[in-house]
Motif scaffolding. Structure first.
Motif, mmCIF file in Angstrom:
data_model
loop_
_atom_site.group_PDB
_atom_site.id
_atom_site.type_symbol
_atom_site.label_atom_id
_atom_site.label_comp_id
_atom_site.label_asym_id
_atom_site.label_seq_id
_atom_site.Cartn_x
_atom_site.Cartn_y
_atom_site.Cartn_z
ATOM 1 N N ASN A 15 0.850 -1.162 0.046
ATOM 2 C CA ASN A 15 0.007 0.044 0.098
ATOM 3 C C ASN A 15 0.822 1.333 0.020
ATOM 4 O O ASN A 15 2.170 1.220 0.270
ATOM 5 C CB ASN A 15 -1.006 0.009 1.178
ATOM 6 C CG ASN A 15 -0.381 -0.181 2.694
ATOM 7 O OD1 ASN A 15 0.563 0.922 2.810
ATOM 8 N ND2 ASN A 15 -0.664 -0.988 3.468
ATOM 9 N N LEU A 16 0.048 2.266 -0.324
ATOM 10 C CA LEU A 16 0.886 3.664 -0.337
ATOM 11 C C LEU A 16 1.684 4.071 0.773
ATOM 12 O O LEU A 16 2.876 4.359 0.850
ATOM 13 C CB LEU A 16 0.213 4.731 -0.745
ATOM 14 C CG LEU A 16 0.721 5.944 -1.222
ATOM 15 C CD1 LEU A 16 1.896 5.700 -2.343
ATOM 16 C CD2 LEU A 16 -0.342 6.885 -1.479
ATOM 17 N N ALA A 17 1.243 3.691 2.091
ATOM 18 C CA ALA A 17 1.876 4.193 3.268
ATOM 19 C C ALA A 17 3.173 3.294 3.403
ATOM 20 O O ALA A 17 3.912 3.861 3.777
ATOM 21 C CB ALA A 17 0.817 3.805 4.441
ATOM 22 N N MET A 18 3.135 1.798 2.945
ATOM 23 C CA MET A 18 4.278 1.162 3.257
ATOM 24 C C MET A 18 5.367 1.477 2.399
ATOM 25 O O MET A 18 6.394 1.933 2.760
ATOM 26 C CB MET A 18 3.802 -0.422 2.965
ATOM 27 C CG MET A 18 4.803 -1.156 3.163
ATOM 28 S SD MET A 18 4.603 -2.986 2.488
ATOM 29 C CE MET A 18 4.632 -2.784 0.978
ATOM 30 N N GLU A 19 5.025 2.011 0.925
ATOM 31 C CA GLU A 19 5.991 2.124 0.227
ATOM 32 C C GLU A 19 6.408 3.660 0.563
ATOM 33 O O GLU A 19 7.736 3.834 0.489
ATOM 34 C CB GLU A 19 5.291 2.498 -1.226
ATOM 35 C CG GLU A 19 4.856 1.328 -1.824
ATOM 36 C CD GLU A 19 5.670 0.297 -1.955
ATOM 37 O OE1 GLU A 19 6.833 0.430 -2.264
ATOM 38 O OE2 GLU A 19 5.377 -1.010 -1.977
ATOM 39 N N ALA A 20 5.704 4.614 1.137
ATOM 40 C CA ALA A 20 6.363 5.974 1.597
ATOM 41 C C ALA A 20 7.146 5.854 2.534
ATOM 42 O O ALA A 20 8.336 6.363 2.806
ATOM 43 C CB ALA A 20 5.122 6.897 1.864
ATOM 44 N N ALA A 21 6.945 5.067 3.406
ATOM 45 C CA ALA A 21 7.811 4.571 4.689
ATOM 46 C C ALA A 21 9.058 4.043 4.251
ATOM 47 O O ALA A 21 10.142 4.349 4.346
ATOM 48 C CB ALA A 21 7.296 3.561 5.456
ATOM 49 N N GLY A 22 9.058 3.132 3.290
ATOM 50 C CA GLY A 22 10.272 2.536 2.539
ATOM 51 C C GLY A 22 11.168 3.873 2.075
ATOM 52 O O GLY A 22 12.405 4.008 1.959
ATOM 53 N N VAL A 23 10.388 4.630 1.264
ATOM 54 C CA VAL A 23 11.111 5.797 0.466
ATOM 55 C C VAL A 23 11.870 6.678 1.652
ATOM 56 O O VAL A 23 12.915 7.085 1.398
ATOM 57 C CB VAL A 23 10.200 6.634 -0.363
ATOM 58 C CG1 VAL A 23 10.709 7.758 -0.667
ATOM 59 C CG2 VAL A 23 9.887 5.653 -1.537
ATOM 60 N N ASP A 24 11.086 7.067 2.720
ATOM 61 C CA ASP A 24 11.597 7.730 3.808
ATOM 62 C C ASP A 24 12.762 7.293 4.322
ATOM 63 O O ASP A 24 13.952 7.761 4.838
ATOM 64 C CB ASP A 24 10.429 7.970 5.043
ATOM 65 C CG ASP A 24 9.390 8.766 4.675
ATOM 66 O OD1 ASP A 24 9.699 9.769 3.624
ATOM 67 O OD2 ASP A 24 8.495 8.887 5.265
ATOM 68 N N HIS A 25 12.908 5.696 4.508
ATOM 69 C CA HIS A 25 14.004 5.104 4.992
ATOM 70 C C HIS A 25 15.372 5.101 4.045
ATOM 71 O O HIS A 25 16.219 5.526 4.772
ATOM 72 C CB HIS A 25 13.807 3.600 5.200
ATOM 73 C CG HIS A 25 14.979 2.646 5.777
ATOM 74 N ND1 HIS A 25 15.631 2.875 6.797
ATOM 75 C CD2 HIS A 25 15.659 1.873 4.919
ATOM 76 C CE1 HIS A 25 16.631 2.025 6.954
ATOM 77 N NE2 HIS A 25 16.862 1.196 5.736
ATOM 78 N N ILE A 26 15.040 5.095 2.728
ATOM 79 C CA ILE A 26 15.888 5.247 1.664
ATOM 80 C C ILE A 26 16.720 6.725 1.887
ATOM 81 O O ILE A 26 17.868 6.956 1.666
ATOM 82 C CB ILE A 26 15.522 5.062 0.304
ATOM 83 C CG1 ILE A 26 15.400 3.594 0.272
ATOM 84 C CG2 ILE A 26 16.710 5.541 -0.779
ATOM 85 C CD1 ILE A 26 14.491 2.961 -0.895
ATOM 86 N N ILE A 27 15.971 7.736 1.867
ATOM 87 C CA ILE A 27 16.182 9.103 2.207
ATOM 88 C C ILE A 27 16.994 9.278 3.318
ATOM 89 O O ILE A 27 18.393 9.976 3.464
ATOM 90 C CB ILE A 27 14.999 10.204 2.145
ATOM 91 C CG1 ILE A 27 14.268 10.015 0.615
ATOM 92 C CG2 ILE A 27 15.544 11.494 2.563
ATOM 93 C CD1 ILE A 27 12.949 10.852 0.575
ATOM 94 N N GLU A 28 16.571 8.970 4.369
ATOM 95 C CA GLU A 28 17.392 8.949 5.862
ATOM 96 C C GLU A 28 18.652 8.118 5.556
ATOM 97 O O GLU A 28 19.746 8.519 6.026
ATOM 98 C CB GLU A 28 16.575 8.419 6.884
ATOM 99 C CG GLU A 28 17.202 8.449 8.262
ATOM 100 C CD GLU A 28 16.343 7.879 9.460
ATOM 101 O OE1 GLU A 28 16.807 7.088 10.094
ATOM 102 O OE2 GLU A 28 15.141 8.179 9.277
ATOM 103 N N ALA A 29 18.837 6.917 5.200
ATOM 104 C CA ALA A 29 19.834 6.047 4.883
ATOM 105 C C ALA A 29 20.946 6.766 4.219
ATOM 106 O O ALA A 29 22.240 6.751 4.528
ATOM 107 C CB ALA A 29 19.662 4.683 4.846
ATOM 108 N N SER A 30 20.385 7.326 3.037
ATOM 109 C CA SER A 30 21.431 8.006 2.045
ATOM 110 C C SER A 30 21.914 9.167 2.766
ATOM 111 O O SER A 30 23.131 9.287 2.637
ATOM 112 C CB SER A 30 20.597 8.458 0.730
ATOM 113 O OG SER A 30 20.098 7.189 0.295
ATOM 114 N N GLY A 31 21.116 10.135 3.355
ATOM 115 C CA GLY A 31 21.838 11.406 4.105
ATOM 116 C C GLY A 31 22.976 11.011 4.991
ATOM 117 O O GLY A 31 23.745 11.567 5.278
ATOM 118 N N ALA A 32 22.551 9.877 5.751
ATOM 119 C CA ALA A 32 23.364 9.394 6.698
ATOM 120 C C ALA A 32 24.572 9.006 6.280
ATOM 121 O O ALA A 32 25.735 9.096 6.758
ATOM 122 C CB ALA A 32 22.934 8.482 7.769
#
Length: 74
Positions: A44-61
């Motif tokens: 679902n969209l909420a799950m996909e959005a959480a995944g994208v947020d994780h990618i953004i956070e991990a990338s920035g870190a």
């Protein structure tokens, strides 16, 4: 990977494991498309959005530019 202290060669078994999942996923997607069945209970969209947020956070870190994936690019 290098910033996390692991070489590409050491990471390779995980890549192989991930890629081994793709044929089964592709089969399921093709079957759903052909049957015009899009249940959404597993993705679902909420799950996909959480995944994208994780990618953004991990990338920035790790100092990797997330580009248009960041908050202003959504």
């Amino acid at each position: 990977m290098g910033s996390d202290g692991i070489t590409a060669k050491e990471f390779l078994p995980y890549v192989h494991e991930f890629l081994a999942l793709l044929p089964g996923i592709a089969d399921q997607v093709a079957e759903g498309v052909d049957d015009r069945r899009y249940p959404g209970e597993l993705h679902n969209l909420a799950m996909e959005a959480a995944g994208v947020d994780h990618i953004i956070e991990a990338s920035g870190a790790r100092g990797v530019e997330a580009g248009r994936c960041g908050p202003c690019g959504r």
